[in-house]
Enzyme design. Structure first.
Site, PDB file in Angstrom:
ATOM      1  N   ASP A 234      41.508  47.179  39.052  1.00  0.00           N
ATOM      2  CA  ASP A 234      42.366  46.061  39.435  1.00  0.00           C
ATOM      3  C   ASP A 234      43.506  45.961  38.434  1.00  0.00           C
ATOM      4  O   ASP A 234      43.265  45.801  37.225  1.00  0.00           O
ATOM      5  CB  ASP A 234      41.565  44.754  39.458  1.00  0.00           C
ATOM      6  CG  ASP A 234      42.423  43.552  39.846  1.00  0.00           C
ATOM      7  OD1 ASP A 234      42.873  43.511  41.002  1.00  0.00           O
ATOM      8  OD2 ASP A 234      42.654  42.683  38.986  1.00  0.00           O
TER       9      ASP A 234
ATOM     10  N   CYS B 120      26.508  30.520  45.065  1.00  0.00           N
ATOM     11  CA  CYS B 120      25.421  31.038  44.225  1.00  0.00           C
ATOM     12  C   CYS B 120      25.504  30.575  42.781  1.00  0.00           C
ATOM     13  O   CYS B 120      24.578  30.810  42.007  1.00  0.00           O
ATOM     14  CB  CYS B 120      25.396  32.565  44.289  1.00  0.00           C
ATOM     15  SG  CYS B 120      26.865  33.344  43.577  1.00  0.00           S
TER      16      CYS B 120
ATOM     17  N   GLU C 263      43.965  49.097  44.732  1.00  0.00           N
ATOM     18  CA  GLU C 263      44.458  48.238  45.800  1.00  0.00           C
ATOM     19  C   GLU C 263      45.816  48.732  46.264  1.00  0.00           C
ATOM     20  O   GLU C 263      46.655  49.133  45.457  1.00  0.00           O
ATOM     21  CB  GLU C 263      44.561  46.791  45.311  1.00  0.00           C
ATOM     22  CG  GLU C 263      44.814  45.793  46.419  1.00  0.00           C
ATOM     23  CD  GLU C 263      44.739  44.358  45.926  1.00  0.00           C
ATOM     24  OE1 GLU C 263      44.865  43.436  46.744  1.00  0.00           O
ATOM     25  OE2 GLU C 263      44.551  44.153  44.709  1.00  0.00           O
TER      26      GLU C 263
ATOM     27  N   ASP D   4      39.527  39.101  37.087  1.00  0.00           N
ATOM     28  CA  ASP D   4      39.942  40.500  37.213  1.00  0.00           C
ATOM     29  C   ASP D   4      38.747  41.431  37.378  1.00  0.00           C
ATOM     30  O   ASP D   4      38.773  42.353  38.192  1.00  0.00           O
ATOM     31  CB  ASP D   4      40.770  40.895  35.986  1.00  0.00           C
ATOM     32  CG  ASP D   4      42.025  40.070  35.854  1.00  0.00           C
ATOM     33  OD1 ASP D   4      42.553  39.629  36.894  1.00  0.00           O
ATOM     34  OD2 ASP D   4      42.484  39.852  34.715  1.00  0.00           O
TER      35      ASP D   4
ATOM     36  N   CYS E  65      33.303  36.486  46.161  1.00  0.00           N
ATOM     37  CA  CYS E  65      32.247  36.551  45.150  1.00  0.00           C
ATOM     38  C   CYS E  65      31.555  37.905  45.248  1.00  0.00           C
ATOM     39  O   CYS E  65      31.012  38.252  46.301  1.00  0.00           O
ATOM     40  CB  CYS E  65      31.245  35.415  45.345  1.00  0.00           C
ATOM     41  SG  CYS E  65      29.826  35.494  44.213  1.00  0.00           S
TER      42      CYS E  65
ATOM     43  N   CYS F 143      31.292  30.439  41.579  1.00  0.00           N
ATOM     44  CA  CYS F 143      31.047  30.453  43.019  1.00  0.00           C
ATOM     45  C   CYS F 143      30.283  29.191  43.415  1.00  0.00           C
ATOM     46  O   CYS F 143      29.252  28.851  42.810  1.00  0.00           O
ATOM     47  CB  CYS F 143      30.267  31.703  43.410  1.00  0.00           C
ATOM     48  SG  CYS F 143      29.850  31.795  45.170  1.00  0.00           S
TER      49      CYS F 143
ATOM     50  N   CYS G  84      27.396  37.226  45.897  1.00  0.00           N
ATOM     51  CA  CYS G  84      26.824  36.786  47.168  1.00  0.00           C
ATOM     52  C   CYS G  84      27.742  37.004  48.356  1.00  0.00           C
ATOM     53  O   CYS G  84      27.319  36.835  49.504  1.00  0.00           O
ATOM     54  CB  CYS G  84      26.428  35.309  47.089  1.00  0.00           C
ATOM     55  SG  CYS G  84      27.843  34.180  46.963  1.00  0.00           S
TER      56      CYS G  84
END
Length: 396
Positions: A186, A346, A271, A353, A324, A343, A327
Site C-alpha cells: 500500500d 469485531c 493498487e 496502512d 476490516c 472495527c 472480519c
C-alpha cells in the site's frame, strides 16, 4: 530469455564534440518540426503522409540553400527522429497518446539517437559519426559480457550534464528461484510503503529536503532579466541542477527498494491508482509527485518480468482502507486523517496502512484464484471484477 536493456553512463565531451552534438540536437529538432508541420498541413488537405514520404522530404530539404546545414551532421539521427515522429502518430491514431507537438529550443529534451551505422564500438570505446575520437565515458558499471550496442542515444539534461545510453541484449538476466512469499503493498505519503508483513518504509521526501535550496535558486533566477543572457542561463542551470539532484536520489531509492521487493517475493499485489487524476488535488499534488508512485509501479512491473515474478494490480475501487482485514466488515467513512481505527463489528484495532496492505494481498490472491487479469477493470463480462465477486474470508 533475452532482454534488451539500456545502460546509461555520463560522459565528458571535448569542445569539438560538444559543438558537434549541439549542432546535431538542433538539426534533429529542426527536421522533426518540419516533418510535423508537413504532416499536419497534409492532414488538413485530407492527405496522409507516412515515414517514407517524410524521408523523401528530408532529401529534398538538404538540397535547398536554406537547409543545406543539415548535411553537416550525421544523417542517422535525422532519420531516427522521423521514425520517432511516425511512432508518435501511430500512438495518436490508436488513441494511446496525444497529437505530437513541436519541439522547443529551450524546453524540449536534447537528444539524438544513433543506430549501428552511426557509431563504432570497439575495445570499450564509443565513437560517433562525424567524430575523430571516442567519447570520454565514465563506465560506472560494466556492460554484459559480449554485449554489442544496437542503439546509442546521446542526451544533455537541463543541468548541462551529458549522458549516453547504450541499448543491448543482456543474456545474464534469468528468472530467480521460485518462492511462496507474497506481499501486499500500500503506497502512501506518511510512509512511502506499508507492507502486509507489518513493515513500513519511510518516505524520504527528497524534494522537501532541498526545498529551501531550490526556493533560493528560483528566487535568484526570477531576478535575472529575461532573454538569452549568460547570467540567466547560469541561474537556470543551477535550478536544473537542484532538480536533477532530487530526481537522481529519488530514482536511486526506488531502484533499490523495488529490486529488494522483487527478489524477496514471488507475488506482489499493488493498487491500480490513477496518479494523473490524484495530482489534480492541489493540496497533495506536490507530495504525490515527490513520492513518485508511477515510477515505483513501472520499476516493479518490468523487474518482475525480468526475474519471473508476478505483479497483480487490484481494482482501484476496491475499499482496501475501509475494509476490516479480520472480519470483513466495511466501515462507512475513513477520512485521510484517520491513521488507526477500531472495527465496530469485531473490535479489532487496525493501522490504516497495514490493514490496507493486508486487504490488497487477499484481494490479489482472490483475483488469481478467479482467473482474472493482472489489471481487473471495474466492468467485466461477468458484471463485477473478481475482487468484488469473492467476499473476504471470515474467521470463526
Amino acid at each position: 530469455m533475452c532482454v534488451k536493456r539500456a545502460f546509461k553512463y555520463r560522459f565528458y565531451p571535448t569542445d569539438a564534440q560538444a559543438a558537434e552534438l549541439s549542432r546535431t540536437f538542433g538539426c534533429v529538432r529542426k527536421v522533426y518540426n518540419l516533418a510535423l508541420a508537413a504532416r499536419t498541413e497534409a492532414w488538413a488537405r485530407q492527405e496522409r503522409v507516412n515515414y517514407n514520404a517524410t524521408s523523401a522530404m528530408l532529401t529534398a530539404w538538404k538540397r535547398t540553400e536554406e537547409l543545406a546545414f543539415l548535411n553537416e551532421v550525421s544523417s542517422v539521427p535525422l532519420q531516427q527522429t522521423l521514425r520517432h515522429l511516425q511512432t508518435g502518430f501511430t500512438h495518436f491514431f490508436a488513441k494511446r497518446a496525444r497529437h505530437p507537438r513541436f519541439k522547443s529550443r529551450k524546453k524540449s529534451r536534447k537528444s539524438a539517437e544513433y543506430t549501428t551505422s552511426g557509431f563504432r564500438f570497439r575495445d570499450g570505446g564509443l565513437t560517433l559519426a562525424k567524430m575523430n575520437e571516442p567519447l570520454d565515458i565514465v563506465w560506472s558499471r560494466p556492460l554484459p559480457p559480449g554485449a554489442e550496442p544496437s542503439t546509442v542515444t546521446v542526451s544533455q539534461d537541463a543541468a548541462g550534464r551529458w549522458f549516453v545510453s547504450l541499448l543491448c541484449e543482456d543474456p545474464s538476466l534469468s528468472p530467480l528461484p521460485a518462492t511462496d512469499q507474497a506481499v501486499g503493498i500500500d503506497v502512501g505519503l506518511d510512509h512511502l510503503l506499508a507492507l502486509s508483513t507489518g513493515e513500513k518504509i519511510a518516505n524520504p521526501r527528497h524534494e522537501r529536503k532541498d526545498r529551501a535550496r531550490l526556493a533560493k535558486a528560483q528566487q535568484n533566477l526570477s531576478r535575472k532579466a529575461k532573454g538569452d543572457g549568460a547570467n540567466r542561463a547560469n541561474a537556470r542551470r543551477k535550478v536544473a541542477g537542484i532538480h536533477a539532484r532530487i530526481a537522481d536520489r529519488r530514482r536511486d531509492h526506488l531502484h533499490k527498494l523495488t529490486t529488494r521487493l522483487v527478489r524477496e517475493n514471488q507475488t506482489l499485489v499493488i493498487e491500480d491508482l490513477t496518479v494523473r487524476n490524484m495530482v489534480k488535488n492541489r493540496s497533495l499534488a506536490r507530495a504525490i509527485s515527490d513520492a513518485a508512485w508511477s515510477d515505483f509501479r513501472s520499476m516493479l512491473e518490468y523487474k518482475a518480468a525480468w526475474y519471473g515474478r508476478e505483479v497483480i494490480a487490484v481494482d482501484r475501487f476496491f475499499p482496501s482502507s475501509k475494509l476490516c482485514s479480520h472480519c470483513g466488515a466495511l466501515a462507512k467513512k475513513m477520512p485521510l486523517h484517520v491513521r488507526t481505527w477500531t472495527c465496530d463489528t469485531c473490535g479489532t484495532t487496525h493501522d490504516r496502512d497495514t490493514n490496507a496492505a493486508n486487504n490488497l494481498l487477499a484481494a490479489g490472491l482472490a483475483v488469481t484464484a478467479c482467473g482474472a487479469g493482472v489489471r481487473p477493470q471495474r466492468r467485466t463480462p461477468g458484471g463485477q471484477s473478481a475482487t468484488k465477486q469473492e467476499a473476504p474470508r471470515r474467521e470463526p
